[in-house]
Scaffold this active site. Structure first.
Site, PDB file in Angstrom:
ATOM      1  N   HIS A  35      26.008 -22.725  39.775  1.00 43.43           N
ATOM      2  CA  HIS A  35      26.648 -23.992  40.128  1.00 43.43           C
ATOM      3  C   HIS A  35      26.117 -24.451  41.481  1.00 43.43           C
ATOM      4  O   HIS A  35      26.446 -23.868  42.510  1.00 43.43           O
ATOM      5  CB  HIS A  35      28.169 -23.830  40.171  1.00 43.43           C
ATOM      6  N   GLY A 124      36.743 -16.588  41.221  1.00 44.51           N
ATOM      7  CA  GLY A 124      36.074 -17.010  39.987  1.00 44.51           C
ATOM      8  C   GLY A 124      37.134 -17.616  39.110  1.00 44.51           C
ATOM      9  O   GLY A 124      37.101 -18.812  38.823  1.00 44.51           O
ATOM     10  N   LEU A 126      39.871 -19.652  38.738  1.00 47.21           N
ATOM     11  CA  LEU A 126      40.258 -20.649  39.727  1.00 47.21           C
ATOM     12  C   LEU A 126      41.736 -20.533  40.101  1.00 47.21           C
ATOM     13  O   LEU A 126      42.576 -20.204  39.277  1.00 47.21           O
ATOM     14  CB  LEU A 126      39.950 -22.057  39.208  1.00 47.21           C
ATOM     15  N   GLY A 163      39.663 -27.734  40.580  1.00 44.59           N
ATOM     16  CA  GLY A 163      40.055 -26.744  39.580  1.00 44.59           C
ATOM     17  C   GLY A 163      41.090 -25.777  40.116  1.00 44.59           C
ATOM     18  O   GLY A 163      42.052 -25.427  39.416  1.00 44.59           O
ATOM     19  N   HIS A 265      27.942 -30.575  38.805  1.00 43.33           N
ATOM     20  CA  HIS A 265      28.772 -29.382  38.965  1.00 43.33           C
ATOM     21  C   HIS A 265      27.990 -28.111  38.663  1.00 43.33           C
ATOM     22  O   HIS A 265      28.231 -27.070  39.273  1.00 43.33           O
ATOM     23  CB  HIS A 265      29.986 -29.473  38.025  1.00 43.33           C
ATOM     24  N   GLU A 414      56.040 -15.083  39.640  1.00 43.69           N
ATOM     25  CA  GLU A 414      55.440 -13.775  39.366  1.00 43.69           C
ATOM     26  C   GLU A 414      53.937 -13.779  39.632  1.00 43.69           C
ATOM     27  O   GLU A 414      53.397 -12.830  40.215  1.00 43.69           O
ATOM     28  CB  GLU A 414      55.705 -13.365  37.906  1.00 43.69           C
ATOM     29  N   HIS A 476      62.949 -11.149  26.526  1.00 46.46           N
ATOM     30  CA  HIS A 476      62.874 -10.318  27.729  1.00 46.46           C
ATOM     31  C   HIS A 476      62.500  -8.867  27.421  1.00 46.46           C
ATOM     32  O   HIS A 476      62.300  -8.085  28.346  1.00 46.46           O
ATOM     33  CB  HIS A 476      64.217 -10.339  28.471  1.00 46.46           C
TER      34      HIS A 476
END
Length: 671
Positions: A35, A124, A126, A163, A265, A414, A476
């Site tokens: 890139h 990497g 994102l 991103g 890009h 989380e 759960h």
């Protein structure tokens, strides 16, 4: 964009930035992969940051008080590789840059922690980098409070793209950083309005400036190619009492034919277009050739921080000997010398008292013993403190008015919690642990995977680990999660059967330097099964004989966690019928697999029927049932075949057939 005006306005800056752009073009072209556009577009920001603000010393890349630079938009990896090479990092040779994305090179397609000095984290996927950066900044705040400003006082800088900000984890990270007022965190948003599919408007219309402001950030909006504006913005950001986001309006692939397009890009490898772009930059040398005066100027930037490093060494030398030893031990990742004795004493006490408690409570009992001697632990929970039992009385709460506090209220985040813990561990000097329900490893999983990939000792306290949590029901109740985590390379998954095994698991987690740990813990009470005290950490072997057969050995029952109790009860049934039965507790498959074959053969000899019992899916158990000298025709499994249900735990175990009688019947059917 008038490149001639940019070049003439600040020729010295322009030449240094052009070196980054040329190396990015050459590296991607040589690999025919990568890139190019982002490194070209953000070269001005990176140049100003490294030249005027970043506190670092290329000759001492692991200096604890260096500023941290994180390339969250990791696809633009040639930006960081060019910077490391130009500033004189010894391992980032020109040969490494030339071998971008090739086998054996430290210049991986996306920056990987542990490959190259100066790469602070693996980016990497994102959004991970910006989320890690929150942990870096929290670690800096905590350590500065603990050791003082003369030992720790630095910034964390991040380059993030569209991103990174579209990924959901970024919202968790941004909100947490804003709430914690992490004023030494500065994020540069590469605002180029381009994604792979096209312009950002195809998929998003978020006002990012307002988004950050609403989360409590200091925000500025600048021209990302104006060196003076970039410098002024960083100065202002440093003065703010909030985390800062600098929106840098840039042109992806600046000066190239693909500028401001989605093509910009990716890999820009057309030779004619490359030559034309370099001509616009005023770059006249051949591939990978940096003129001596420009390389020298960059190397001067790389050595500028040596004076800061030397001054830091002198300040550190004035710190008390005990503080120096504590600091060096924590940054080396070594466990306190008292840890082993503390765990042994706790195990002895538990074996004698034989309490019946949930292993989430067992974990709290262990933490109450070890947190006071492990000054580097920082605990937390994703809004489940009272359920995960991760907070001990001595910790205090990490907050804006108490940076010495060692417990973090992460909120219902989380994924953000897991990524922040990665950042803390990568920063050094901190050993983080955090909790949620086992089922929500689904939400934390991408960052848990990166813990394993990077080889960093983060501990995940995952409670309510089976249908045993009861009435909350199948949403759960984890059934496939143990299999998912065990399938992850370099992850130790501990599922202890009682408080003794829980203590041993914590000792191993707190002693590890390169492997994260997941502790799979129960909501329901479990008896103490290890009533005979052993100083040896049996969990370190991964599996061991908990109870051996009386008479001829005909059956081996294997179990983990809450089902070891069931296996022991099944053994009683079978022994009463004259069927010699061994019970093997298997708290950590990964450690058992790593043992010498001679030990594994003693624990799981060939011949007897084997039955495994676990309140999860069978996936993975065949390794021990029909592998390791076992035979499929003499192997059985008692566990879950589908999802759980809403009912009290004891009802669920009966209805799903996970009982001692069912285990005994399964064994007898195979004899």
């Amino acid at each position: 964009m008038d490149i001639a005006t940019l070049a003439s306005a600040n020729p010295d800056h322009w030449k240094k930035a052009a070196a980054i752009r040329a190396l990015a073009l050459d590296g991607v072209a040589a690999a025919n992969s990568g890139h190019t556009g982002m490194p070209i577009g953000m070269a001005d920001v990176a140049t100003v940051l490294f030249e005027k603000h970043l506190k670092f010393d290329a000759k001492n890349p692991d200096w604890p008080d260096r500023d941290r630079f994180i390339l969250s938009a990791g696809h633009g990896s040639m930006l960081v590789y060019a910077l490391l090479h130009l500033t004189g990092y010894e391992d980032m040779t020109l040969e490494q840059v030339k071998n971008f994305r090739q086998w054996g090179a430290i210049t991986a397609g996306h920056p990987e922690f542990g490959h190259a000095k100066g790469v602070e984290t693996t980016t990497g996927p994102l959004g991970q980098g910006i989320a890690n950066s929150v942990g870096f900044a929290m670690a800096e705040e905590s350590l500065r409070a603990h050791y003082g400003k003369k030992v720790i006082d630095h910034h964390t800088y991040v380059i993030a793209g569209d991103g990174c900000l579209m990924e959901g984890i970024s919202q968790e990270a941004i909100a947490l950083a804003g709430r914690q007022e992490l004023s030494k965190l500065i994020v540069f948003w590469d605002n180029n309005n381009i994604t792979i599919d096209g312009t950002v408007e195809l998929s998003d219309r978020t006002d990012q400036v307002m988004r950050f402001k609403s989360a409590g950030w200091h925000v500025q909006d600048i021209d990302g190619h104006d060196a003076a504006a970039i410098d002024a913005a960083i100065v202002a950001a440093k003065k703010s009492g909030k985390p800062s986001m600098i929106a840098c309006k840039t042109h992806i692939a600046l000066g190239h034919a693909a500028q401001d397009t989605s093509k910009g890009h990716g890999a820009l490898t057309d030779a004619a277009a490359m030559a034309e772009a370099k001509a616009r930059y005023g770059w006249t040398t051949g591939p990978f050739e940096v003129p001596a005066d420009i390389k020298s100027a960059w190397e001067a930037i790389g050595s500028r921080g040596n004076a800061d490093f030397t001054a830091w060494q002198e300040r550190f030398a004035t710190v008390s000997g005990s503080k120096q030893a504590e600091f060096n031990r924590a940054f080396a990742g070594d466990a306190p010398k008292k840890l082993s004795a503390t765990i042994k004493a706790l195990k002895k006490s538990i074996s004698e008292k034989a309490p019946s408690v949930a292993t989430r409570k067992s974990s709290e009992m262990v933490l109450a013993a070890v947190n006071p001697i492990c000054s580097e632990t920082i605990g937390g929970s994703a809004d489940l403190t009272g359920s995960n039992n991760t907070k001990t009385a001595d910790l205090g709460v990490f907050d804006t008015d108490n940076r010495k506090g060692r417990y973090v209220y992460y909120g219902i985040r989380e994924h953000g919690m897991a990524a922040a813990m990665n950042g803390m561990a990568l920063h050094g000097g901190i050993r983080p642990y955090g909790g949620t329900f086992m089922c929500f490893t689904d939400y934390a999983r991408p960052s848990m995977r990166l813990s394993a990939l990077m080889g960093i000792p983060v501990t995940y306290v995952m409670t309510h680990d089976s249908i045993g949590l009861g009435e909350d029901g199948p949403t759960h109740q984890p059934v496939e999660h143990l299999a998912m985590l065990r399938a992850t390379p370099n992850m130790h998954v501990f599922r202890p059967c009682d408080t003794v095994e829980t203590a041993e698991a914590w000792e191993l987690a707190l002693s590890s330097k390169e492997t994260p740990a997941t502790l799979s813990l129960t909501r329901q009470n479990l008896p103490t099964l290890r009533t005979e005290h052993k100083t040896k950490n049996l969990t370190s072997q991964g599996a061991y004989v908990l109870a051996d057969a009386e008479g001829k050995r005909q059956v081996i029952l294997m179990a983990t966690g809450s089902e070891v109790e069931i296996a022991m009860a099944a053994r009683d049934i079978l022994q009463a019928e004259g069927i010699g039965t061994r019970v093997v507790s298997m708290p950590c498959w990964e450690l058992f697999a790593a043992q010498e074959e001679s030990y594994r053969k003693r624990v799981l000899p060939g011949g007897p029927v084997r039955v495994a019992v676990e309140a999860g899916v069978q996936f993975g158990w065949d390794q021990w049932l029909s592998g390791e000298r076992g035979k499929a025709a003499k192997a059985g499994f008692v566990g879950m075949e589908g999802f759980g249900a809403s009912a009290p735990a004891e009802v669920l175990y009966e209805k799903f057939g996970i009982t001692a009688l069912a285990v005994a019947d399964k064994a007898k059917s195979l004899l």
